[in-house]
Structures are given as C-alpha cells and as structure tokens.
Scaffold this motif. Structure first.
Motif, PDB file in Angstrom:
ATOM      1  N   LYS A 171      -5.573  28.109 -25.334  1.00 18.87           N
ATOM      2  CA  LYS A 171      -5.304  26.689 -25.556  1.00 18.87           C
ATOM      3  C   LYS A 171      -6.047  26.227 -26.808  1.00 18.87           C
ATOM      4  O   LYS A 171      -5.486  25.545 -27.663  1.00 18.87           O
ATOM      5  N   LEU A 172      -7.313  26.617 -26.940  1.00 18.31           N
ATOM      6  CA  LEU A 172      -8.094  26.256 -28.127  1.00 18.31           C
ATOM      7  C   LEU A 172      -7.474  26.819 -29.396  1.00 18.31           C
ATOM      8  O   LEU A 172      -7.435  26.147 -30.422  1.00 18.31           O
ATOM      9  N   SER A 173      -6.989  28.047 -29.301  1.00 18.02           N
ATOM     10  CA  SER A 173      -6.343  28.674 -30.454  1.00 18.02           C
ATOM     11  C   SER A 173      -5.109  27.879 -30.879  1.00 18.02           C
ATOM     12  O   SER A 173      -4.879  27.657 -32.072  1.00 18.02           O
ATOM     13  N   ARG A 194      -4.510  25.960 -34.441  1.00 16.64           N
ATOM     14  CA  ARG A 194      -3.329  26.199 -35.282  1.00 16.64           C
ATOM     15  C   ARG A 194      -2.540  24.905 -35.496  1.00 16.64           C
ATOM     16  O   ARG A 194      -2.030  24.652 -36.584  1.00 16.64           O
ATOM     17  N   SER A 195      -2.455  24.073 -34.462  1.00 13.19           N
ATOM     18  CA  SER A 195      -1.754  22.791 -34.581  1.00 13.19           C
ATOM     19  C   SER A 195      -2.494  21.862 -35.548  1.00 13.19           C
ATOM     20  O   SER A 195      -1.869  21.160 -36.331  1.00 13.19           O
ATOM     21  N   GLU A 243     -17.758  16.850 -28.100  1.00 11.17           N
ATOM     22  CA  GLU A 243     -17.432  17.001 -29.518  1.00 11.17           C
ATOM     23  C   GLU A 243     -17.589  18.442 -29.967  1.00 11.17           C
ATOM     24  O   GLU A 243     -18.465  19.159 -29.494  1.00 11.17           O
ATOM     25  N   ASN A 244     -16.710  18.840 -30.879  1.00 13.15           N
ATOM     26  CA  ASN A 244     -16.795  20.135 -31.564  1.00 13.15           C
ATOM     27  C   ASN A 244     -16.916  21.294 -30.571  1.00 13.15           C
ATOM     28  O   ASN A 244     -17.909  22.004 -30.542  1.00 13.15           O
ATOM     29  N   ILE A 245     -15.867  21.487 -29.785  1.00 14.30           N
ATOM     30  CA  ILE A 245     -15.903  22.476 -28.705  1.00 14.30           C
ATOM     31  C   ILE A 245     -15.606  23.909 -29.164  1.00 14.30           C
ATOM     32  O   ILE A 245     -15.565  24.811 -28.342  1.00 14.30           O
ATOM     33  N   THR A 246     -15.429  24.119 -30.452  1.00 18.67           N
ATOM     34  CA  THR A 246     -15.041  25.465 -30.925  1.00 18.67           C
ATOM     35  C   THR A 246     -16.165  26.139 -31.702  1.00 18.67           C
ATOM     36  O   THR A 246     -15.939  26.781 -32.701  1.00 18.67           O
ATOM     37  N   LEU A 247     -17.376  25.980 -31.256  1.00 21.08           N
ATOM     38  CA  LEU A 247     -18.513  26.583 -31.983  1.00 21.08           C
ATOM     39  C   LEU A 247     -18.499  28.094 -31.860  1.00 21.08           C
ATOM     40  O   LEU A 247     -18.072  28.649 -30.892  1.00 21.08           O
TER      41      LEU A 247
END
Length: 111
Positions: free
Chosen positions: A70-72, A76-77, A107-111
């Motif tokens: 989902k994060l990926s 990409r979106s 915030e910033n959940i893709t560390l």
C-alpha cells in the motif's frame, strides 16, 4: 453505515483536522491511473503531504491496513501526481488513523 460511507466520513474528519492544523487541502481522492489513489493531498509550509486515511474499530486493525505494498502504491501515486502537475517540491507520506472519535496523525511514515 456502508464501508464507502465510513471512508468518506473518516476523510471528511481528517480534512477538518488538517485544516484546523493550518494545512491547505489541495485535492481529495486523487486517482493515479493503474497505480492507486491518494485520499488527501494537503500543503503546509511549502511541503506537500500525501495522506492515507484509515478507520477501523481498533487501532491495530487500521494501522495494519497500511501495508508495504500500500505504501509503495501511495509513493508511486505521489510521484505520478508531482510529475503530472510539474511540481518540484518537498513532500512526505502521512497517515491519519481514526478509531471511533479518536484521530491520530502520523507524519512521514516511510522512513
């Protein structure tokens, strides 16, 4: 209440919260062809925030619905959005978790 209706309600709550925190809502339900959807795109201090809204009866259920795939798709979106709008800006991916009337902004959940 249908799942779709619950989702819209959660997104509305999220937008109200973000506005109260000084965010400008740029777009809702941005659909990137063949990639995915971004629930909310907001702007604050010249940083674009691509926000996934999840609601569930329990926090663990909601947070576990934000999977790596989902994060990926969100990433990409977000890239697709920035390319199509020709934006070269700072951005981050956030999540808003809603359980009952409680809201948590991550915030910033893709560390």
């Amino acid at each position: 209440m249908s799942t779709q209706h619950k989702g819209k309600y959660a997104e509305q709550k999220a937008c109200e919260y973000l506005s109260s925190q000084g965010f400008k809502i740029v777009e809702q339900n941005f659909f990137a062809k063949k990639i995915g959807e971004i629930d909310i795109i907001a702007l604050k201090n010249e940083v674009y925030h691509f926000i996934e809204v999840k609601s569930a009866p329990e926090y663990e259920i909601a947070i576990n619905n934000i999977t790596s795939s989902k994060l990926s798709k969100i990433k990409r979106s977000a890239d697709y959005y920035l390319q199509t709008k020709k934006l070269d800006v700072s951005f981050c991916i956030d999540a808003i978790i809603i359980v009952d009337e409680e809201l948590e902004f991550l915030e910033n959940i893709t560390l």
